[in-house]
Design a protein around this motif. Structure first.
Motif, PDB file in Angstrom:
ATOM      1  N   SER A   1       0.818  -1.218   0.000  1.00  0.00           N
ATOM      2  CA  SER A   1       0.000   0.000   0.000  1.00  0.00           C
ATOM      3  C   SER A   1       0.851   1.266   0.000  1.00  0.00           C
ATOM      4  CB  SER A   1      -0.919   0.003   1.227  1.00  0.00           C
ATOM      5  OG  SER A   1      -0.139  -0.049   2.416  1.00  0.00           O
ATOM      6  N   ALA A   2       2.160   1.102  -0.218  1.00  0.00           N
ATOM      7  CA  ALA A   2       3.073   2.248  -0.119  1.00  0.00           C
ATOM      8  C   ALA A   2       2.805   3.313  -1.165  1.00  0.00           C
ATOM      9  CB  ALA A   2       4.520   1.767  -0.224  1.00  0.00           C
ATOM     10  N   GLU A   3       2.172   2.932  -2.267  1.00  0.00           N
ATOM     11  CA  GLU A   3       1.942   3.937  -3.310  1.00  0.00           C
ATOM     12  C   GLU A   3       0.921   4.976  -2.879  1.00  0.00           C
ATOM     13  OE1 GLU A   3      -0.859   0.507  -3.993  1.00  0.00           O
ATOM     14  OE2 GLU A   3       1.302   0.755  -3.629  1.00  0.00           O
ATOM     15  N   ASP A   4       0.172   4.695  -1.791  1.00  0.00           N
ATOM     16  CA  ASP A   4      -0.836   5.649  -1.339  1.00  0.00           C
ATOM     17  C   ASP A   4      -0.732   5.831   0.175  1.00  0.00           C
ATOM     18  OD1 ASP A   4      -2.971   7.368  -1.221  1.00  0.00           O
ATOM     19  OD2 ASP A   4      -4.469   5.764  -1.107  1.00  0.00           O
ATOM     20  N   PRO A   5       0.307   6.551   0.638  1.00  0.00           N
ATOM     21  CA  PRO A   5       0.498   6.715   2.073  1.00  0.00           C
ATOM     22  C   PRO A   5      -0.332   7.852   2.668  1.00  0.00           C
ATOM     23  CG  PRO A   5       2.297   7.761   0.912  1.00  0.00           C
ATOM     24  CD  PRO A   5       1.375   7.216  -0.134  1.00  0.00           C
ATOM     25  N   GLN A   6      -1.322   8.355   1.899  1.00  0.00           N
ATOM     26  CA  GLN A   6      -2.085   9.522   2.352  1.00  0.00           C
ATOM     27  C   GLN A   6      -2.802   9.276   3.680  1.00  0.00           C
ATOM     28  OE1 GLN A   6      -2.065  12.561   1.114  1.00  0.00           O
ATOM     29  NE2 GLN A   6      -0.542  11.876  -0.362  1.00  0.00           N
ATOM     30  N   GLU A   7      -3.189   8.016   3.927  1.00  0.00           N
ATOM     31  CA  GLU A   7      -3.901   7.717   5.170  1.00  0.00           C
ATOM     32  C   GLU A   7      -3.067   8.088   6.389  1.00  0.00           C
ATOM     33  OE1 GLU A   7      -5.467   3.748   5.426  1.00  0.00           O
ATOM     34  OE2 GLU A   7      -6.011   3.741   3.311  1.00  0.00           O
ATOM     35  N   SER A   8      -1.751   7.983   6.259  1.00  0.00           N
ATOM     36  CA  SER A   8      -0.874   8.278   7.387  1.00  0.00           C
ATOM     37  C   SER A   8      -0.505   9.757   7.487  1.00  0.00           C
ATOM     38  CB  SER A   8       0.413   7.460   7.275  1.00  0.00           C
ATOM     39  OG  SER A   8       0.124   6.091   7.366  1.00  0.00           O
ATOM     40  N   MET A   9      -0.849  10.543   6.471  1.00  0.00           N
ATOM     41  CA  MET A   9      -0.449  11.944   6.482  1.00  0.00           C
ATOM     42  C   MET A   9      -1.101  12.717   7.631  1.00  0.00           C
ATOM     43  SD  MET A   9       1.850  12.391   4.271  1.00  0.00           S
ATOM     44  CE  MET A   9       2.360  10.711   4.618  1.00  0.00           C
ATOM     45  N   VAL A  10      -2.373  12.433   7.872  1.00  0.00           N
ATOM     46  CA  VAL A  10      -3.071  13.095   8.986  1.00  0.00           C
ATOM     47  C   VAL A  10      -2.393  12.732  10.294  1.00  0.00           C
ATOM     48  CG1 VAL A  10      -5.209  13.126  10.345  1.00  0.00           C
ATOM     49  CG2 VAL A  10      -5.308  13.314   7.861  1.00  0.00           C
ATOM     50  N   PHE A  11      -2.102  11.442  10.447  1.00  0.00           N
ATOM     51  CA  PHE A  11      -1.439  10.963  11.657  1.00  0.00           C
ATOM     52  C   PHE A  11      -0.089  11.651  11.839  1.00  0.00           C
ATOM     53  CE2 PHE A  11       1.273   7.949  13.937  1.00  0.00           C
ATOM     54  CZ  PHE A  11       0.475   7.610  15.023  1.00  0.00           C
ATOM     55  N   LEU A  12       0.710  11.679  10.788  1.00  0.00           N
ATOM     56  CA  LEU A  12       2.042  12.286  10.867  1.00  0.00           C
ATOM     57  C   LEU A  12       1.976  13.777  11.177  1.00  0.00           C
ATOM     58  CD1 LEU A  12       3.744  10.515   7.821  1.00  0.00           C
ATOM     59  CD2 LEU A  12       4.253  10.126  10.231  1.00  0.00           C
ATOM     60  N   SER A  13       0.925  14.445  10.705  1.00  0.00           N
ATOM     61  CA  SER A  13       0.813  15.891  10.918  1.00  0.00           C
ATOM     62  C   SER A  13       0.596  16.249  12.382  1.00  0.00           C
ATOM     63  CB  SER A  13      -0.341  16.460  10.079  1.00  0.00           C
ATOM     64  OG  SER A  13      -1.592  16.062  10.617  1.00  0.00           O
ATOM     65  N   THR A  14       0.194  15.265  13.191  1.00  0.00           N
ATOM     66  CA  THR A  14      -0.056  15.555  14.616  1.00  0.00           C
ATOM     67  C   THR A  14       1.155  15.280  15.490  1.00  0.00           C
ATOM     68  OG1 THR A  14      -0.835  13.316  15.176  1.00  0.00           O
ATOM     69  CG2 THR A  14      -2.463  14.856  14.289  1.00  0.00           C
TER      70      THR A  14
ATOM     71  N   ARG B   1       5.380  18.483   6.279  1.00  0.00           N
ATOM     72  CA  ARG B   1       5.782  19.868   6.545  1.00  0.00           C
ATOM     73  C   ARG B   1       4.987  20.844   5.696  1.00  0.00           C
ATOM     74  NH1 ARG B   1      10.879  17.415   7.219  1.00  0.00           N
ATOM     75  NH2 ARG B   1      11.372  17.619   5.004  1.00  0.00           N
ATOM     76  N   GLU B   2       4.734  20.433   4.448  1.00  0.00           N
ATOM     77  CA  GLU B   2       3.989  21.300   3.537  1.00  0.00           C
ATOM     78  C   GLU B   2       2.583  21.553   4.064  1.00  0.00           C
ATOM     79  OE1 GLU B   2       2.537  20.978  -1.016  1.00  0.00           O
ATOM     80  OE2 GLU B   2       4.560  20.244  -0.600  1.00  0.00           O
ATOM     81  N   SER B   3       1.945  20.497   4.594  1.00  0.00           N
ATOM     82  CA  SER B   3       0.585  20.654   5.120  1.00  0.00           C
ATOM     83  C   SER B   3       0.571  21.540   6.344  1.00  0.00           C
ATOM     84  CB  SER B   3      -0.013  19.283   5.461  1.00  0.00           C
ATOM     85  OG  SER B   3       0.689  18.702   6.540  1.00  0.00           O
ATOM     86  N   LYS B   4       1.702  21.534   7.102  1.00  0.00           N
ATOM     87  CA  LYS B   4       1.777  22.386   8.288  1.00  0.00           C
ATOM     88  C   LYS B   4       1.973  23.846   7.920  1.00  0.00           C
ATOM     89  CE  LYS B   4       4.101  19.123  11.317  1.00  0.00           C
ATOM     90  NZ  LYS B   4       5.337  18.925  12.047  1.00  0.00           N
ATOM     91  N   GLU B   5       2.816  24.046   6.894  1.00  0.00           N
ATOM     92  CA  GLU B   5       3.246  25.404   6.599  1.00  0.00           C
ATOM     93  C   GLU B   5       2.205  26.232   5.858  1.00  0.00           C
ATOM     94  OE1 GLU B   5       6.853  24.731   4.544  1.00  0.00           O
ATOM     95  OE2 GLU B   5       7.915  24.011   6.327  1.00  0.00           O
ATOM     96  N   LYS B   6       1.203  25.564   5.317  1.00  0.00           N
ATOM     97  CA  LYS B   6       0.183  26.289   4.575  1.00  0.00           C
ATOM     98  C   LYS B   6      -1.130  26.309   5.332  1.00  0.00           C
ATOM     99  CE  LYS B   6       2.830  27.111   1.068  1.00  0.00           C
ATOM    100  NZ  LYS B   6       3.203  28.478   0.708  1.00  0.00           N
ATOM    101  N   ALA B   7      -1.622  27.487   5.593  1.00  0.00           N
ATOM    102  CA  ALA B   7      -2.938  27.630   6.208  1.00  0.00           C
ATOM    103  C   ALA B   7      -3.985  27.456   5.113  1.00  0.00           C
ATOM    104  CB  ALA B   7      -3.058  29.018   6.848  1.00  0.00           C
ATOM    105  N   PRO B   8      -5.286  27.354   5.468  1.00  0.00           N
ATOM    106  CA  PRO B   8      -6.326  27.142   4.458  1.00  0.00           C
ATOM    107  C   PRO B   8      -6.335  28.175   3.341  1.00  0.00           C
ATOM    108  CG  PRO B   8      -7.208  26.769   6.647  1.00  0.00           C
ATOM    109  CD  PRO B   8      -5.826  27.286   6.828  1.00  0.00           C
ATOM    110  N   ASP B   9      -5.920  29.406   3.638  1.00  0.00           N
ATOM    111  CA  ASP B   9      -5.940  30.439   2.597  1.00  0.00           C
ATOM    112  C   ASP B   9      -4.648  30.461   1.787  1.00  0.00           C
ATOM    113  OD1 ASP B   9      -4.229  31.358   4.486  1.00  0.00           O
ATOM    114  OD2 ASP B   9      -5.190  33.328   4.750  1.00  0.00           O
ATOM    115  N   GLY B  10      -3.740  29.490   2.065  1.00  0.00           N
ATOM    116  CA  GLY B  10      -2.500  29.387   1.294  1.00  0.00           C
ATOM    117  C   GLY B  10      -1.341  30.138   1.903  1.00  0.00           C
TER     118      GLY B  10
END
Length: 666
Positions: free
Chosen positions: A126-139, A179-188
């Protein structure tokens, strides 16, 4: 005839004699295998070597009810006697299959770790789609992310060496997305909280972004005052983050020197207005997330303190599928739940404790004085045959026999009570620099234990505390009890682990001290740190946002009027509840809900008291200790609130929650 060597020191210098005794104790223990079995005694400065341990009737010239809490080498007599009693009882034990601890291949350990941490989809098919873990990693905090990154890098290198066919993501790509998800707020735009963290840590890796619900930060940065109080255990900030800050603090050296004191500190938990969360208070889905985060946090803490955390993995072996002794805890509980539905602690374990308590906890030497070996063996066989039939005669079991049977039950578990996976991690707690860090590690390890092991350990520690409460009569202080119980929990014969006398001597005082901490701070150890609960809230919030986006797309496809749906959703959420008022329901107990005005001083206990005072029907028969107020939904699955939770503070933390009164599941 037993060979007998008596050595007596005659010196008027008390301090000098103590040094000689301490040195001799160490030397005699090292001679154990070469000179026969060892009996060490501090009675009148005498050391006796016997082929068999004989009962010594003289009273010791020292006070067992001393207020000294910590364990030192000179006061280890109870430990060595208990160890010899265990070895003697093992001579008569039938051979049992040894649990083989498998040595993992290169990278296998880290791969297993990632699975245990809920991050298996970062590699493999399932490595081609690690998006499920992105939320987890962001915390994750800065130190937690570093621990994960280290393991992902090792697994990636190993898989590349083995030329695995499926895609292996580059660890830099995974954490770049985070890091990218952290550094960008909803308005970019760049998030203010991230900039603050970057400045705070002066160019070090980013800490997890803070979740703001209402006006409250859920994952606060480490405040400077986190190290201010030596007695407070800070549960709001990651333990690993605290360790990093302490390493750079001038107080660190002072703390280490103070930890050499003989008395254990009086650690306490500062009051948390949003309520203390205990193990058992969270819904299973949230507790699962807590366990994932706990493993990562423990690993990060050990990494920072220079301790290698290696999870042992036992190969499955054939074990007894019925009986009482040498039976896995899970099998025992399956048997017991047929007799007593919902039971969480083995019935034989409960009955042995009950039998000991029936004989008075004031009995001198309780737990220390063993029962007769022949009688214990006979009682074991009789219990196996008659316990579940209900025909066993408990009157025939003497108090010291019951205590010996209890310890035997713990030792004879096919896998240790502290679990195969984490037994070594428990032992390694003794190598952590400060008592506070040892306590933090034990807190995380208790959370990681399987439910059956954790519940049984809790029952054991509560019983041991009741024994200690009678120390003036039974002469069993927390130190004495710790020394007697440590070999039974930490010296697991089933694992087949060999150790030299030097290693046993080094481990003795360390494990006795760990046992000491487990007993003394057991209430604190069953608390889930707030920073972990807040990370779960963050995950739930992010997943909720994701679900809403998915729902909006689905509604669009189905040609629903999205604006109409949102209005309906809003009106449902508001539900005629004015600002500053919560609606409390008890669907299983009452048809009527209560509207309660939030004030600064309103606590969960006040809400329960008001409900019980207005109750009718079946709810009238309920007692206060039988019902609890729950926080359900919003950024948490379900959480049982403690009585001292301030409702306004919690409402600000989770404004979308529902408030429900109900009984706690058994």
């Amino acid at each position: 005839m037993d060979s007998h060597v008596s050595v007596t020191w005659e010196t008027e210098d008390t301090e000098g004699r103590l040094v000689d005794l301490k040195s001799a104790l160490h030397s005699c223990w090292i001679l154990n295998k070469t000179s026969g079995k060892l009996f060490t005694g501090r009675r009148y400065g005498q050391y006796t070597m016997n082929q068999e341990i004989t009962k010594v009737k003289e009273k010791p010239p020292f006070d067992r009810s001393s207020s000294q809490d910590s364990v030192d080498e000179v006061s280890m007599e109870d430990y060595w006697i208990e160890l010899e009693n265990i070895k003697k009882s093992n001579e008569n034990r039938q051979d049992q299959e040894v649990v083989v601890v498998k040595e993992p291949d290169e990278g296998e350990l880290e791969e297993e770790w990632l699975k245990e941490a809920g991050l298996s989809n970062l590699f493999g098919e399932s490595a081609e789609d690690p998006q499920e873990s992105m939320v987890f990693l962001s915390t994750l905090t800065r130190t937690q992310a570093a621990a994960v990154q280290k393991r992902v890098e090792t697994v990636s290198q190993t898989l590349r060496k083995k030329n695995k066919q499926y895609q292996i993501p580059d660890v830099r790509d995974i954490f770049a997305q985070q890091r990218e998800s952290k550094e960008k707020a909803p308005d970019g735009t760049e998030s203010q909280s991230v900039r603050t963290n970057e400045n705070k840590y002066q160019g070090k890796d980013d800490q997890a972004s803070n979740l703001v619900a209402g006006e409250k930060e859920l994952i606060p940065p480490v405040p400077e005052e986190a190290l201010a109080s030596e007695t407070d255990i800070n549960l709001e900030v990651s333990f690993a983050e605290q360790a990093v800050n302490q390493q750079d603090s001038p107080k660190a050296r002072t703390q280490k020197s103070k930890d050499n004191d003989t008395l254990l500190p009086s650690f306490r938990l500062p009051k948390d207005k949003t309520g203390t969360t205990k193990i058992g208070d969270l819904a299973p889905q949230d507790m699962k997330k807590v366990c994932y985060l706990t493993l990562i946090e423990l690993t990060a803490l050990y990494d920072i303190l220079g301790i290698e955390l290696k999870q042992q993995k036992a190969v499955k072996i054939k074990t007894k599928d019925s009986g009482l002794f040498c039976v896995p805890l899970t099998v025992l509980l399956e048997q017991d739940q047929k007799k007593v539905p919902g039971t969480r602690i083995p019935l034989i374990f409960q009955k042995l404790i009950s039998r000991i308590e029936e004989g008075s906890l004031e009995t001198e030497g309780l737990l220390r004085i063993p029962g007769a070996a022949v009688r214990i063996k006979s009682l074991c066989q009789e219990l196996e045959a008659k316990f579940y039939e209900g025909t066993f005669n408990w009157e025939s079991v003497k108090q010291h026999d019951a205590a010996s049977l209890l310890k035997l039950f713990i030792r004879e578990l096919p896998q240790p009570l502290l679990s195969v996976e984490y037994l070594k991690a428990f032992q390694d707690v003794q190598n952590l620099p400060t008592k506070k860090q040892q306590l933090q590690a034990l807190n995380l390890l208790v959370i990681l234990l399987p439910d059956a092991n954790r519940d049984t350990l809790k029952a054991l520690l509560e019983f041991l505390q009741r024994v200690i409460d009678n120390k003036e009569k039974n002469k069993m202080t927390v130190k004495n009890v710790a020394m007697v119980m440590a070999p039974n929990l930490f010296m697991c014969h089933a694992l087949g682990l060999k150790s030299s006398e030097q290693q046993e001597f080094a481990m003795a005082s360390g494990t006795a001290n760990i046992m000491n901490l487990l007993i003394k701070y057991q209430t604190l150890l069953w608390t889930i740190p707030k920073f972990l609960v807040n990370q779960v809230r963050k995950q739930n919030t992010e997943n909720l946002k994701k679900d809403k986006k998915t729902m909006k797309k689905l509604l669009k496809k189905m040609a629903y009027d999205r604006e109409k749906h949102e209005k309906q959703d809003k009106s449902t959420n508001d539900a005629d509840v004015p600002q500053g008022v919560i609606r409390v329901q008890a669907p299983h107990l009452s048809k009527v809900s209560m509207a309660i005005q939030l004030t600064e001083e309103l606590k969960a206990s006040d809400v329960l008291a008001r409900f019980l005072s207005q109750a009718s029907g079946i709810a009238q028969t309920l007692k206060k200790e039988e019902v609890f107020l729950y926080e359900i939904g919003g950024n948490i699955g379900e959480r049982c609130l403690d009585d001292d939770t301030y409702m306004k503070d919690l409402y600000q933390l989770n404004p979308n929650a529902e408030w429900v009164i109900k009984s706690k599941p058994s």
